[in-house]
Design an enzyme around this catalytic site. Structure first.
Site, short mmCIF file in Angstrom:
data_model
loop_
_atom_site.label_atom_id
_atom_site.label_comp_id
_atom_site.label_asym_id
_atom_site.label_seq_id
_atom_site.Cartn_x
_atom_site.Cartn_y
_atom_site.Cartn_z
N ASN A 67 0.82 -1.05 0.03
CA ASN A 67 -0.10 -0.09 -0.02
C ASN A 67 0.74 1.34 0.12
O ASN A 67 0.09 2.37 -0.47
CB ASN A 67 -1.03 -0.12 1.20
N SER A 104 -4.49 2.38 -8.33
CA SER A 104 -5.19 3.63 -8.62
C SER A 104 -5.85 3.55 -9.88
O SER A 104 -5.39 3.16 -11.00
CB SER A 104 -4.43 4.89 -8.19
N TYR A 129 3.97 9.28 -10.44
CA TYR A 129 3.13 8.47 -9.90
C TYR A 129 2.37 7.51 -10.69
O TYR A 129 2.17 6.31 -10.73
CB TYR A 129 2.23 9.01 -9.06
N LYS A 150 2.45 3.59 -11.19
CA LYS A 150 1.28 2.36 -11.13
C LYS A 150 0.95 1.70 -12.26
O LYS A 150 0.82 0.53 -12.43
CB LYS A 150 0.06 3.31 -10.62
#
Length: 339
Positions: free
Chosen positions: A86, A138, A151, A155
């Site tokens: 996480n 995400s 980011y 991901k």
């Protein structure tokens, strides 16, 4: 023996909500994070559920620290049944104004941390031929957005790594499940401590969901393994838009530039990219007044596959009916000639 769950980034936001959800369900929980004060607070709160708890201070961007944490958990809590990756970080700024070192650090904390956690868990799970690994991802891993290029890229990389590894586990007939949980905008403290050099406070665009919904989806996926899970209507819509009309999705994402920033001006925020931001933070962020309180709004890949199969079946039935209808005039004409 109690089931053992590991949650990285488990002292705030979605990670802390997930740790609480596991502990409330009778799991022993290990939380791995950087800030000693928040680790101690999380350990006290989770111990109230009556199951063993272990709080470990480690930077999950350090592979040796992750391996050491896994070994300690196995020794002190018992066999790891699930590992939830996480932990993450981000930088809010246009892509060409983010430094190479910032790209590297976001890659380490958001992508490589999940690689290191997965590999550490697998070393124990493979020999027992059981376990579940959850990659917390995400909607931005499906449909990238402006102002968070490092980011989004990290991901996307998580999905590629996970898909490749899943194929290897299937080939080797290893009964360890690998799942990716795609999240929407969530009311967490992350918006208060991300590195931000835009001059404006980061804002969570609607709809904003409860971290506890994410925790419900994560624990459900552990107990009912699914390849992928989409949490919240916005992550589902992002997946559909990217699959059906990616160019249109590009334009829509471009229009969301200003929606990610508030009118409040701020100086540059160093954020938690390299060091944790001190202080108590808890599960919720500053968007509670706009937060959707639903606890069941998530869809799994099994539901998607059933829906697609049903639509495909209806389409085939329609084509078959059309083909039958098209042959009727020919058959009637043929019968007339025979007479």
């Amino acid at each position: 023996m109690a089931r053992v769950a590991v949650v990285t980034g488990g002292t705030a936001g979605i990670g802390l909500a997930t740790a609480h959800r596991f502990a409330a369900g009778g799991w022993s929980v290990a939380v791995v994070a950087r800030d000693p004060g928040r680790l101690a607070a999380a350990e006290r709160a989770l111990a109230a559920y009556g199951q063993p708890v272990l709080a470990i201070a480690a930077d999950v961007a350090d592979p040796q620290a992750v391996d050491d944490a896994a070994a300690r958990i196995e020794t002190e809590l018992g066999p790891i049944r699930t590992w939830v990756n996480n932990a993450m970080s981000t930088v809010v700024n246009p892509a060409d104004q983010i430094t190479p070192d910032e790209y590297r650090r976001v890659t380490e904390t958001t992508y490589l941390s999940q690689v290191y956690g997965t590999l550490a868990a697998l070393r124990y799970m493979k020999r027992r031929n059981r376990g579940a690994i959850i990659q917390v991802s995400s909607g931005l891993a499906i449909r990238a957005a402006p102002l968070q290029a490092p980011y989004c890229a990290a991901k996307f990389a998580v999905s590629g790594f996970t898909d490749a590894l899943r194929c290897e586990l299937l080939h080797d007939k290893v009964a360890v499940s690998l799942s990716v949980v795609y999240l929407p905008a969530v009311n967490t403290p992350q918006f208060n401590w991300a590195r931000n050099r835009t001059g404006h406070r980061q804002y969570a665009p609607d709809p904003v969901f409860d971290p506890r919904l994410c925790a419900e989806a994560i624990v459900y996926t552990v107990e009912h393994p699914r390849r992928e899970v989409w949490v919240g209507r916005s992550s589902m819509m992002m997946a559909a838009a990217q699959a059906l009309a990616p160019a249109l999705a590009d334009r829509k994402a471009a229009s969301m530039w200003s929606a990610q920033l508030s009118d409040t001006t701020i100086p540059d925020m160093q954020g938690n990219l390299y060091d944790p931001v001190p202080g108590e933070v808890g599960i919720d962020g500053r968007f509670t007044d706009r937060m959707k309180t639903t606890r069941g709004e998530f869809v799994t890949s099994r539901t998607r596959d059933l829906a697609v199969g049903g639509l495909a079946g209806l389409a085939l039935l329609g084509l078959a009916a059309a083909a039958v209808a098209a042959t009727r005039p020919r058959r009637a004409a043929l019968r007339g000639r025979i007479r």
